[in-house]
Design an enzyme around this catalytic site. Structure first.
Site, PDB file in Angstrom:
ATOM      1  N   ASP A 128       6.165   0.903   6.752  1.00  0.00           N
ATOM      2  CA  ASP A 128       4.734   0.619   6.721  1.00  0.00           C
ATOM      3  C   ASP A 128       4.182   1.770   5.808  1.00  0.00           C
ATOM      4  O   ASP A 128       3.673   2.582   6.204  1.00  0.00           O
ATOM      5  CB  ASP A 128       3.984   0.607   8.123  1.00  0.00           C
ATOM      6  CG  ASP A 128       2.475   0.184   7.760  1.00  0.00           C
ATOM      7  OD1 ASP A 128       2.204  -0.384   7.012  1.00  0.00           O
ATOM      8  OD2 ASP A 128       1.824   0.571   9.066  1.00  0.00           O
ATOM      9  N   ASP A 143       3.407  -6.503   3.282  1.00  0.00           N
ATOM     10  CA  ASP A 143       2.974  -5.388   4.152  1.00  0.00           C
ATOM     11  C   ASP A 143       3.210  -5.961   5.650  1.00  0.00           C
ATOM     12  O   ASP A 143       2.450  -5.715   6.502  1.00  0.00           O
ATOM     13  CB  ASP A 143       1.632  -4.904   4.099  1.00  0.00           C
ATOM     14  CG  ASP A 143       0.962  -3.879   4.873  1.00  0.00           C
ATOM     15  OD1 ASP A 143       1.810  -3.045   5.240  1.00  0.00           O
ATOM     16  OD2 ASP A 143      -0.239  -3.599   5.168  1.00  0.00           O
ATOM     17  N   GLU A 198      -5.004   1.714   2.548  1.00  0.00           N
ATOM     18  CA  GLU A 198      -5.092   0.608   3.016  1.00  0.00           C
ATOM     19  C   GLU A 198      -5.323   0.686   4.640  1.00  0.00           C
ATOM     20  O   GLU A 198      -5.875   0.188   5.239  1.00  0.00           O
ATOM     21  CB  GLU A 198      -3.909  -0.487   2.952  1.00  0.00           C
ATOM     22  CG  GLU A 198      -3.873  -1.634   3.773  1.00  0.00           C
ATOM     23  CD  GLU A 198      -3.262  -1.662   5.460  1.00  0.00           C
ATOM     24  OE1 GLU A 198      -3.539  -2.534   5.976  1.00  0.00           O
ATOM     25  OE2 GLU A 198      -2.728  -0.699   5.667  1.00  0.00           O
ATOM     26  N   GLU A 199      -4.534   1.898   4.975  1.00  0.00           N
ATOM     27  CA  GLU A 199      -4.426   2.192   6.551  1.00  0.00           C
ATOM     28  C   GLU A 199      -5.662   2.654   7.227  1.00  0.00           C
ATOM     29  O   GLU A 199      -5.737   2.200   8.213  1.00  0.00           O
ATOM     30  CB  GLU A 199      -3.540   3.570   6.742  1.00  0.00           C
ATOM     31  CG  GLU A 199      -2.029   2.948   6.500  1.00  0.00           C
ATOM     32  CD  GLU A 199      -1.232   2.236   7.641  1.00  0.00           C
ATOM     33  OE1 GLU A 199      -2.192   1.587   8.490  1.00  0.00           O
ATOM     34  OE2 GLU A 199      -0.349   1.951   7.343  1.00  0.00           O
ATOM     35  N   HIS A 222       0.837  -1.298  -0.029  1.00  0.00           N
ATOM     36  CA  HIS A 222      -0.017   0.031   0.016  1.00  0.00           C
ATOM     37  C   HIS A 222       0.710   1.270   0.084  1.00  0.00           C
ATOM     38  O   HIS A 222       1.807   1.334   0.802  1.00  0.00           O
ATOM     39  CB  HIS A 222      -0.835   0.050   1.206  1.00  0.00           C
ATOM     40  CG  HIS A 222      -0.462   0.074   2.467  1.00  0.00           C
ATOM     41  ND1 HIS A 222      -0.189   1.147   3.132  1.00  0.00           N
ATOM     42  CD2 HIS A 222      -0.036  -0.981   3.224  1.00  0.00           C
ATOM     43  CE1 HIS A 222       0.333   0.607   4.452  1.00  0.00           C
ATOM     44  NE2 HIS A 222       0.209  -0.436   4.473  1.00  0.00           N
ATOM     45  N   HIS A 271       3.283   2.882  12.778  1.00  0.00           N
ATOM     46  CA  HIS A 271       2.368   3.801  12.896  1.00  0.00           C
ATOM     47  C   HIS A 271       2.974   4.828  13.724  1.00  0.00           C
ATOM     48  O   HIS A 271       2.122   5.693  14.514  1.00  0.00           O
ATOM     49  CB  HIS A 271       0.887   3.395  13.478  1.00  0.00           C
ATOM     50  CG  HIS A 271       0.138   2.350  12.588  1.00  0.00           C
ATOM     51  ND1 HIS A 271      -1.042   2.060  13.098  1.00  0.00           N
ATOM     52  CD2 HIS A 271       0.592   2.003  11.346  1.00  0.00           C
ATOM     53  CE1 HIS A 271      -1.242   1.189  11.996  1.00  0.00           C
ATOM     54  NE2 HIS A 271      -0.628   1.201  11.008  1.00  0.00           N
TER      55      HIS A 271
END
Length: 478
Positions: free
Chosen positions: A306, A368, A340-341, A294, A438
């Site tokens: 990520d 991912d 995606e997130e 992503h 994140h």
């Protein structure tokens, strides 16, 4: 005496070499002629990745010159342009943009949080969770009630009214695979507000989803479920060290009051794109294998692990196939999925269009899980195809790919699932991933060049094998 010792050591060394040579010979003779061809090809793929790989510099460009790429943001728009141009530079047969409307949530000014304990003001590292509403302009101050899970929160009832509910469920650090630990407690992050908002809670704060103890809050998606907007409450994550300290202080002073302020908001959906490129299959051009990750990322760091690593590894699969003059039988399609997130809109739209256009996907591979040392692959497929992929372990194990097991393929390829599509998730070592996931620490300097390139080669190798053998193992006919 010294001469005798030297002769003995020399003799033992020669015996050891002969044993090792015999082991190697046995290993090679244990392969069929076709497997020897595959073994040689896989070695060439790894050699090319480790000496002529492009993924690391691509990642440097993405993270240093664009940075964070939250859906709807300027960074996301720039990354689409970047992805399209890069695919063209690699020389894919065709490249196009696939329009999709995505959520547009913005963080606003930096969040603040604090509380008083024993006369001292303690500042707390905090960040709003994606999708949350803001606090009032003056912030929120209230007493806390601590829970360790959603199940515990569901039993609060009226006890939650007017309170800030503090979800302090930590990772189970006895689990070797940290993704399993994450799965065991991430529900409190996503569903905490929906669970206690209906009880009249004033707000939610959540312990960050990491197995480490640090001062960095980790953001991520949250949702309000089916509760009415009147019951929406602000939701934020605090760092794991702050959660540890807050829990200790609460035990000593159950009546302490916590303050936080955030100014996030959800704007109207924004236009964006999946970036798609492909190498046309030489024998079965209508049969498609997707490789992707992503393109979007959270806004605190640069989205390096990520999922910048997954993006550049996916494209490097195509680069390595071309570099090694491998002409795939089936069409190899590289997809940089958007959103995606915090919505999965890109994956959903890709699958919808695939169905609408009557496309036949026979396989998909997703990266991912970060750019750390390769460990293997998880397989979501029918029994026949899962057994086929697991039979390749003897070809892949020399490169550290020992874990080829049943499991999920990935969020972005998940919507393609059916009985005839083999979904595969690339699985690197998980021990460091949630240090960065994140958080503001997810930056380019956390990615090791060699580990990243080993991952690209691992992915290219299994794609090479899937392209060569998978369709012949399918019940579908060309």
């Amino acid at each position: 005496m010294k001469r005798t010792s030297l002769l003995l050591i020399t003799g033992l060394f020669l015996i050891s070499c002969q044993v090792e040579k015999k082991k190697t010979s046995t290993t090679l003779t244990g392969l069929s002629n076709e497997e020897k061809v595959d073994s040689t090809q896989i070695k060439q793929i790894f050699n090319a990745a480790l000496t002529e790989g492009k993924s690391y510099e691509w990642l440097r460009d993405l993270t240093q010159n664009i940075g964070s790429r939250l859906s709807g943001s300027e960074g996301a728009t720039k990354s689409v342009i970047w992805g399209e141009q890069l695919m063209k530079e690699v020389g894919l047969d065709s490249v196009w943009l696939q329009p999709v409307m995505v959520p547009h949530w913005v963080r606003g000014e930096k969040e603040v949080a604090n509380y008083e304990f024993n006369g001292e003001k303690i500042n707390v590292p905090i960040c709003a969770l994606g999708g949350s509403i803001a606090t009032p302009k003056e912030g929120i101050t209230a007493e806390l009630i601590e829970v360790k899970s959603l199940e515990e929160a569901k039993k609060l009832g009226d006890k939650a009214k007017g309170m800030i509910v503090f979800f302090n469920g930590a990772f189970d650090n006895t689990l070797i695979n940290t993704f399993k630990a994450y799965g065991g407690c991430v529900g409190q992050r996503y569903g905490g507000a929906a669970t206690v908002g209906k009880f009249g809670a004033k707000a939610v704060i959540v312990r960050s989803m990491t197995n480490g103890i640090d001062d960095y809050p980790h953001t991520g998606s949250m949702g309000y479920g089916e509760i009415p907007e009147s019951e929406y409450i602000p939701t934020a994550a605090i760092s794991s060290r702050a959660a540890e300290n807050l829990s200790k202080h609460l035990k000593k002073n159950p009546n302490l009051k916590f303050y936080f302020k955030q100014s996030c908001e959800t704007l109207p959906d924004a236009p964006s794109h999946n970036v798609v490129g492909e190498i046309k299959g030489s024998e079965f051009p209508d049969k498609i294998m997707v490789i992707g990750g992503h393109l979007d990322s959270w806004d605190l760091g640069d989205g390096a692990h990520d999922d910048g690593t997954g993006i550049v590894q996916s494209l490097e699969v195509a680069y390595l196939l071309k570099k090694n003059n491998i002409k795939p039988k089936n069409t190899i399609r590289i997809v940089f999925f958007m959103n995606e997130e915090n919505g999965l809109r890109g994956a959903t739209e890709y699958a919808r269009l695939a169905k609408e256009n009557d496309e036949l996907h026979i396989g998909a591979l997703e990266s991912d899980a970060g750019g750390h040392t390769p460990r293997g692959f998880s397989i979501d497929a029918n029994d026949k195809n899962r057994a086929l992929l697991q039979s390749w372990k003897k070809l892949l194990a020399p490169y550290g790919l020992h874990d080829i097991t049943a499991g999920g393929g990935g969020a972005d390829i998940g919507p393609l699932k059916d009985d005839h599509v083999t979904l595969v998730g690339y699985r690197p070592d998980s021990q460091r991933y949630f240090d960065y996931h994140h958080a503001a620490t997810d930056t380019f300097d956390k990615v090791n060049k060699r580990e990243l390139e080993l991952g690209s080669a691992s992915m290219a190798s299994i794609v090479y094998l899937m392209d060569k053998y998978l369709y012949n193992n399918e019940t579908l006919k060309p």
